[in-house]
Design a protein around this motif. Structure first.
Motif, PDB file in Angstrom:
ATOM      1  N   THR A 174      14.184  38.277  44.255  1.00 24.71           N
ATOM      2  CA  THR A 174      14.524  37.340  45.053  1.00 24.71           C
ATOM      3  C   THR A 174      13.552  36.504  45.639  1.00 24.71           C
ATOM      4  O   THR A 174      13.392  35.298  45.034  1.00 24.71           O
ATOM      5  N   ALA A 175      11.978  37.239  45.870  1.00 28.65           N
ATOM      6  CA  ALA A 175      10.630  36.014  46.062  1.00 28.65           C
ATOM      7  C   ALA A 175      10.259  36.126  44.555  1.00 28.65           C
ATOM      8  O   ALA A 175       9.805  35.025  44.636  1.00 28.65           O
ATOM      9  N   TRP A 176      10.195  37.468  43.423  1.00 30.67           N
ATOM     10  CA  TRP A 176       9.720  36.456  42.256  1.00 30.67           C
ATOM     11  C   TRP A 176      10.783  35.158  41.355  1.00 30.67           C
ATOM     12  O   TRP A 176      10.194  34.360  41.043  1.00 30.67           O
ATOM     13  N   ALA A 177      12.012  34.745  41.566  1.00 29.70           N
ATOM     14  CA  ALA A 177      12.990  34.183  41.458  1.00 29.70           C
ATOM     15  C   ALA A 177      12.704  33.013  42.258  1.00 29.70           C
ATOM     16  O   ALA A 177      12.342  31.761  41.472  1.00 29.70           O
ATOM     17  N   ALA A 178      12.383  32.833  44.003  1.00 25.89           N
ATOM     18  CA  ALA A 178      12.109  31.721  44.169  1.00 25.89           C
ATOM     19  C   ALA A 178      10.410  31.324  43.876  1.00 25.89           C
ATOM     20  O   ALA A 178      10.267  30.218  43.422  1.00 25.89           O
ATOM     21  N   LEU A 179       9.766  32.901  43.330  1.00 23.77           N
ATOM     22  CA  LEU A 179       8.091  32.448  42.411  1.00 23.77           C
ATOM     23  C   LEU A 179       8.602  31.280  41.696  1.00 23.77           C
ATOM     24  O   LEU A 179       8.001  30.161  41.027  1.00 23.77           O
ATOM     25  N   THR A 180       9.003  32.255  40.838  1.00 23.46           N
ATOM     26  CA  THR A 180       8.905  31.004  38.938  1.00 23.46           C
ATOM     27  C   THR A 180       9.547  29.733  39.485  1.00 23.46           C
ATOM     28  O   THR A 180       9.715  28.567  38.496  1.00 23.46           O
ATOM     29  N   ALA A 181      11.374  29.615  40.149  1.00 20.39           N
ATOM     30  CA  ALA A 181      11.421  28.621  40.346  1.00 20.39           C
ATOM     31  C   ALA A 181      10.053  27.703  40.737  1.00 20.39           C
ATOM     32  O   ALA A 181      10.710  25.998  40.238  1.00 20.39           O
ATOM     33  N   LEU A 182       9.871  28.031  42.090  1.00 20.89           N
ATOM     34  CA  LEU A 182       9.012  26.975  41.944  1.00 20.89           C
ATOM     35  C   LEU A 182       7.679  26.707  41.026  1.00 20.89           C
ATOM     36  O   LEU A 182       7.488  25.593  41.261  1.00 20.89           O
ATOM     37  N   ALA A 183       7.156  27.466  40.234  1.00 19.11           N
ATOM     38  CA  ALA A 183       6.614  26.911  39.580  1.00 19.11           C
ATOM     39  C   ALA A 183       7.428  26.379  38.455  1.00 19.11           C
ATOM     40  O   ALA A 183       6.199  25.212  38.028  1.00 19.11           O
ATOM     41  N   ALA A 184       7.926  25.881  37.931  1.00 16.37           N
ATOM     42  CA  ALA A 184       9.215  25.864  37.228  1.00 16.37           C
ATOM     43  C   ALA A 184       9.335  23.929  37.663  1.00 16.37           C
ATOM     44  O   ALA A 184       8.722  23.390  36.830  1.00 16.37           O
ATOM     45  N   ASP A 185       9.379  24.062  38.899  1.00 18.79           N
ATOM     46  CA  ASP A 185       9.494  22.521  39.491  1.00 18.79           C
ATOM     47  C   ASP A 185       8.187  21.834  39.552  1.00 18.79           C
ATOM     48  O   ASP A 185       7.950  20.588  39.116  1.00 18.79           O
ATOM     49  N   SER A 186       7.390  22.784  39.884  1.00 24.32           N
ATOM     50  CA  SER A 186       5.543  21.852  39.944  1.00 24.32           C
ATOM     51  C   SER A 186       4.962  21.921  38.521  1.00 24.32           C
ATOM     52  O   SER A 186       4.086  20.778  38.349  1.00 24.32           O
ATOM     53  N   SER A 187       5.556  22.412  38.010  1.00 21.77           N
ATOM     54  CA  SER A 187       5.421  22.896  36.143  1.00 21.77           C
ATOM     55  C   SER A 187       5.449  20.820  36.103  1.00 21.77           C
ATOM     56  O   SER A 187       5.107  20.168  34.494  1.00 21.77           O
ATOM     57  N   LEU A 188       6.959  20.311  36.014  1.00 22.99           N
ATOM     58  CA  LEU A 188       7.131  19.141  36.195  1.00 22.99           C
ATOM     59  C   LEU A 188       5.941  17.689  36.309  1.00 22.99           C
ATOM     60  O   LEU A 188       6.018  16.670  35.695  1.00 22.99           O
ATOM     61  N   ASP A 189       5.893  18.178  37.416  1.00 23.39           N
ATOM     62  CA  ASP A 189       4.301  17.285  37.750  1.00 23.39           C
ATOM     63  C   ASP A 189       2.985  16.615  37.287  1.00 23.39           C
ATOM     64  O   ASP A 189       2.024  16.141  37.228  1.00 23.39           O
ATOM     65  N   SER A 190       2.951  17.665  36.769  1.00 26.61           N
ATOM     66  CA  SER A 190       1.694  17.836  35.465  1.00 26.61           C
ATOM     67  C   SER A 190       1.543  16.637  34.354  1.00 26.61           C
ATOM     68  O   SER A 190       2.766  16.676  34.088  1.00 26.61           O
TER      69      SER A 190
END
Length: 66
Positions: free
Chosen positions: A50-66
């Motif tokens: 669950t924590a891994w899924a949350a981290l990877t979701a956050l990273a995916a969302d953050s990569s859209l800002d770059s």
């Protein structure tokens, strides 16, 4: 619990071929293990799926800002 030698490790598809700044991940049914690919002697970080899924979701969302 599995030892780190029994786990199947893989690198991100985003990892470069030169070996810089890479992490490896091994997924187990109850845990996700994360380690530095350059120094495998360091104890891996272990989190819940669950924590891994949350981290990877956050990273995916953050990569859209770059």
């Amino acid at each position: 619990m599995s030892t780190t030698t029994e786990l199947k490790w893989f690198k991100s598809s985003y990892s470069g071929g030169d070996g810089d700044n890479c992490v490896e991940v091994a997924v187990h049914p109850e845990t996700v293990h994360i380690r530095d690919s350059k120094d495998k002697r360091i104890r891996p970080l272990v989190v819940t799926p669950t924590a891994w899924a949350a981290l990877t979701a956050l990273a995916a969302d953050s990569s859209l800002d770059s």
